[in-house]
Write a protein that holds these residues in place. Structure first.
Motif, short mmCIF file in Angstrom:
data_model
loop_
_atom_site.label_atom_id
_atom_site.label_comp_id
_atom_site.label_asym_id
_atom_site.label_seq_id
_atom_site.Cartn_x
_atom_site.Cartn_y
_atom_site.Cartn_z
N ASP A 5 -33.23 22.88 -9.74
CA ASP A 5 -33.49 23.92 -10.73
C ASP A 5 -32.26 24.79 -11.00
OD1 ASP A 5 -36.33 23.48 -11.35
OD2 ASP A 5 -36.62 23.89 -9.23
N ASP A 6 -31.45 25.04 -9.99
CA ASP A 6 -30.23 25.83 -10.20
C ASP A 6 -29.31 25.13 -11.21
OD1 ASP A 6 -31.06 27.71 -8.36
OD2 ASP A 6 -30.04 26.75 -6.69
N ALA A 9 -37.33 27.24 -21.92
CA ALA A 9 -36.77 27.10 -20.58
C ALA A 9 -37.68 26.24 -19.71
CB ALA A 9 -36.61 28.48 -19.93
N GLU A 44 -29.27 24.24 -19.20
CA GLU A 44 -30.14 24.65 -20.31
C GLU A 44 -29.64 25.95 -20.94
OE1 GLU A 44 -34.03 24.80 -18.62
OE2 GLU A 44 -34.03 22.67 -18.11
N ARG A 45 -29.21 26.89 -20.13
CA ARG A 45 -28.72 28.17 -20.65
C ARG A 45 -27.42 27.99 -21.43
NH1 ARG A 45 -30.95 32.86 -18.68
NH2 ARG A 45 -32.53 32.58 -17.05
N ARG A 71 -32.51 33.62 -23.54
CA ARG A 71 -31.62 32.59 -23.05
C ARG A 71 -30.22 32.90 -23.56
NH1 ARG A 71 -34.10 28.05 -21.20
NH2 ARG A 71 -32.06 27.75 -20.25
N ALA A 126 -39.40 25.84 -13.00
CA ALA A 126 -38.88 25.42 -11.70
C ALA A 126 -39.86 24.49 -11.00
CB ALA A 126 -38.59 26.64 -10.83
N ARG A 175 -39.40 19.30 -15.25
CA ARG A 175 -39.29 20.73 -15.55
C ARG A 175 -40.05 21.07 -16.83
NH1 ARG A 175 -35.60 24.16 -13.72
NH2 ARG A 175 -34.95 24.82 -15.83
N ASP A 183 -31.09 24.79 -14.81
CA ASP A 183 -31.18 26.06 -15.52
C ASP A 183 -29.84 26.45 -16.12
OD1 ASP A 183 -33.03 28.28 -16.18
OD2 ASP A 183 -31.59 29.48 -15.07
#
Length: 249
Positions: A102-103, A118, A109-110, A245, A121, A178, A106
């Motif tokens: 997830d780190d 988004a 995606e950002r 975001r 998690a 996700r 994310d």
């Protein structure tokens, strides 16, 4: 596909990714040492006590062959850590990736999809289960393919293809889960099996490069986030209410 790989590679050395990179490398190195030592102990046992046990089981007529096997294993035992690092690297990185799914996703995606919904998690239990299953399956497939190494290098081709299939499906499903249920993620992967396999070839090539392959969790996950987005298409209408975001600097 090449564009997705380029984006994944370029983002790997950004500030936020570097923090994850050092954690992934540290955990990978610890696991490599632990697995290497365990493998060295196991091979040492086979080369000593195991020789006596095996000869007692199959009879003295195989004495010469068992001696030859013990000699090979004694050499392998001295290279246990090195052999374990090379042979088990795909399995180790699969397990390590579970901790940073997830780190990594994310951040990707950002950076590249700030206007889109988004991802949610993954529960750590789900991520660890998927990573462990892939790691164990990788070891099993490699053990089956190992005898082919002695057939004009055919084993290395089998290793590469197996790695592409195994890592491709793991990283894609982790990226897809996700946004989808596990069943939907697996169904999407099966519907696009050829594309996922080709994407897996990129990850297999990456993990085959010594030292660089310590960063496989970052490249594999970031790459498959892009691949999943490519399959799903842009969905800005799904942006989460109240969540802003912003691109990563």
């Amino acid at each position: 596909m090449l564009d997705a790989a380029t984006k994944a590679l370029s983002q790997m050395f950004s500030g936020p990714m570097r923090a994850i990179l050092w954690k992934a490398i540290g955990l990978s190195l610890v696991l490599i040492v632990v697995v290497g030592i365990a493998l060295q102990r196991l091979l040492t046992w086979f080369a000593t006590s195991g020789e006596v046990w095996l000869e007692a089981s199959v009879g003295p007529s195989y004495h010469a062959a068992i001696n030859a096997l013990a000699w090979v294993l004694s050499i392998a035992a001295s290279l246990g850590i090195v052999f374990g690092a090379v042979f088990l690297m795909p399995a180790i990185t699969s397990f390590v990736a579970s901790f940073f799914v997830d780190d990594i996703a994310d951040l990707v995606e950002r950076e590249h999809y700030p206007a889109e919904h988004a991802g949610h998690a993954l529960p750590i239990g789900v991520a660890l289960t998927e990573g462990t299953k892939t790691a164990l399956l990788t070891v099993l497939v490699y053990l089956i393919a190992l005898p082919f190494v002695f057939l004009a290098g055919a084993g290395f081709i089998v290793f590469f293809i197996a790695t592409a299939w195994l890592l491709g499906r793991e990283y894609f499903e982790l990226a897809a889960m996700r946004f989808r249920s596990p069943a939907e993620a697996k169904a999407l992967r099966k519907q696009n099996g050829a594309m996922v396999f080709v994407a897996g070839l990129f990850i297999a090539a990456f993990v085959s490069i010594p030292i660089v392959n310590l960063a496989t969790p970052l490249f594999g996950m970031a790459f498959m986030v892009h691949v999943h987005k490519l399959m799903s298409g842009p969905r800005p209408e799904l942006i989460e209410p109240g969540r802003v975001r912003t691109p990563v600097a």
